[in-house]
Design a protein around this motif. Structure first.
Motif, short mmCIF file in Angstrom:
data_model
loop_
_atom_site.label_atom_id
_atom_site.label_comp_id
_atom_site.label_asym_id
_atom_site.label_seq_id
_atom_site.Cartn_x
_atom_site.Cartn_y
_atom_site.Cartn_z
N UNK A 19 3.43 3.37 -7.45
CA UNK A 19 3.41 2.05 -8.08
C UNK A 19 1.98 1.52 -8.14
N UNK A 20 1.73 0.61 -9.09
CA UNK A 20 0.44 -0.08 -9.08
C UNK A 20 0.57 -1.34 -8.22
N UNK A 21 -0.53 -2.08 -8.07
CA UNK A 21 -0.53 -3.24 -7.17
C UNK A 21 0.44 -4.33 -7.62
N UNK A 22 0.54 -4.53 -8.92
CA UNK A 22 1.44 -5.56 -9.45
C UNK A 22 2.89 -5.19 -9.20
N UNK A 23 3.27 -3.96 -9.59
CA UNK A 23 4.66 -3.52 -9.42
C UNK A 23 5.07 -3.47 -7.95
N UNK A 24 4.13 -3.11 -7.07
CA UNK A 24 4.44 -3.05 -5.64
C UNK A 24 4.76 -4.44 -5.10
N UNK A 47 -5.58 -1.69 -13.05
CA UNK A 47 -4.45 -2.63 -13.03
C UNK A 47 -4.95 -4.06 -13.12
N UNK A 48 -6.04 -4.37 -12.44
CA UNK A 48 -6.62 -5.71 -12.53
C UNK A 48 -6.96 -6.06 -13.98
N UNK A 49 -7.58 -5.09 -14.66
CA UNK A 49 -8.02 -5.34 -16.03
C UNK A 49 -6.84 -5.43 -17.00
N UNK A 50 -5.90 -4.51 -16.87
CA UNK A 50 -4.82 -4.40 -17.86
C UNK A 50 -3.68 -5.39 -17.62
N UNK A 51 -3.31 -5.60 -16.36
CA UNK A 51 -2.13 -6.41 -16.07
C UNK A 51 -2.45 -7.82 -15.60
N UNK A 52 -3.70 -8.05 -15.13
CA UNK A 52 -4.04 -9.36 -14.59
C UNK A 52 -5.18 -10.02 -15.35
N UNK A 53 -5.60 -9.38 -16.43
CA UNK A 53 -6.60 -9.95 -17.35
C UNK A 53 -7.96 -10.20 -16.70
N UNK A 54 -8.27 -9.46 -15.63
CA UNK A 54 -9.59 -9.60 -15.04
C UNK A 54 -10.63 -9.08 -16.01
N UNK A 55 -11.78 -9.76 -16.03
CA UNK A 55 -12.82 -9.45 -17.00
C UNK A 55 -13.72 -8.36 -16.44
N UNK A 56 -13.27 -7.13 -16.59
CA UNK A 56 -13.98 -5.97 -16.08
C UNK A 56 -14.30 -5.02 -17.22
N UNK A 57 -15.42 -4.32 -17.08
CA UNK A 57 -15.62 -3.21 -18.00
C UNK A 57 -14.50 -2.22 -17.73
N UNK A 58 -13.86 -1.73 -18.77
CA UNK A 58 -12.70 -0.86 -18.60
C UNK A 58 -13.14 0.40 -17.84
N UNK A 59 -12.73 0.54 -16.57
CA UNK A 59 -13.13 1.73 -15.82
C UNK A 59 -12.47 2.98 -16.37
N UNK A 102 0.83 -1.21 0.00
CA UNK A 102 0.00 0.00 0.00
C UNK A 102 0.87 1.26 0.00
N UNK A 103 1.90 1.25 0.85
CA UNK A 103 2.76 2.43 0.93
C UNK A 103 3.49 2.66 -0.39
N UNK A 104 3.91 1.58 -1.05
CA UNK A 104 4.55 1.72 -2.36
C UNK A 104 3.56 2.24 -3.40
N UNK A 105 2.32 1.80 -3.29
CA UNK A 105 1.30 2.31 -4.22
C UNK A 105 1.08 3.80 -4.02
#
Length: 201
Positions: free
Chosen positions: A114-119, A187-199, A107-110
């Motif tokens: 940073x995003x969640x993946x990079x953190x 980040x979930x949608x772009x880096x982790x391929x989660x099936x979300x409407x692009x926010x 969280x502190x790195x975010x």
């Protein structure tokens, strides 16, 4: 060593989404307490609505707006209650498997950009270290024939299918995007391929 799971206790739990039976499991895979909330009779049933939810203390308990976990948990219970039967499996793998301490460090790195993946990677972890073998064993113990998985994460579907679970359908479970979670969802949608409407911002 053969993976073993024991269903030690079952007890009724009344909730705002109706009554469930809580199943407490011990296992020889990790030292964590995993549970399943079961609504209705699922034995031998197919197309059982199932949510596999990984623990998120900050979102599930404190209502943190940094993520969508607490909202997904609530929505999943709504879906199961509306169906009249189903299972919520609660796995104790906090912070995508890196634990609460490292999640808070992430969280502190975010907050520094940073995003969640990079953190997670900066802390020496994978983007997502969760695994679902215990969920597969729980579904086997509950004698479910097939499931409709309540998820936006295709990795969960693939993981369960590799464990021999028949996934008939995916049920989306999208929380609302807002200023505190928008980057997390992107980040979930772009880096982790989660099936979300692009926010969008």
């Amino acid at each position: 060593m053969k993976q073993q799971l024991k269903n030690l206790v079952q007890t009724p739990i009344p909730t705002k989404h109706g009554e469930f039976i809580l199943h407490y499991y011990s296992n020889n895979i990790d030292d964590k307490e995993h549970i399943a909330l079961v609504k209705g009779d699922v034995t031998g049933k197919s197309h059982v609505p199932v949510r596999i939810h990984s623990e998120c203390f900050t979102g599930d308990v404190l209502g943190s707006r940094r993520c969508d976990c607490g909202e997904q948990l609530d929505l999943a219970l709504q879906i199961i209650n509306a169906a009249g039967f189903g299972i919520l499996i609660y796995l104790r793998q906090e912070g995508r498997g890196i634990g609460l301490l490292n999640k808070l460090r992430a969280y502190n790195l975010q907050d520094q950009g940073m995003d969640t993946v990079d953190a997670n990677i900066e802390l020496g972890h994978l983007a997502d270290e969760r695994e679902y073998s215990i969920a597969g064993l729980i579904l086997d113990d509950l004698q479910v024939s097939s499931v409709e998985l309540i998820t936006n994460n295709p990795k969960k579907i693939t993981s369960l299918e590799k464990l021999g679970v028949l996934v008939e359908k995916r049920i989306p479970v999208e929380a609302l995007a807002h200023s505190d979670n928008i980057d997390y969802l992107k980040t979930k949608a772009k880096k982790m391929a989660h099936l979300l409407f692009q926010p969008k911002k």
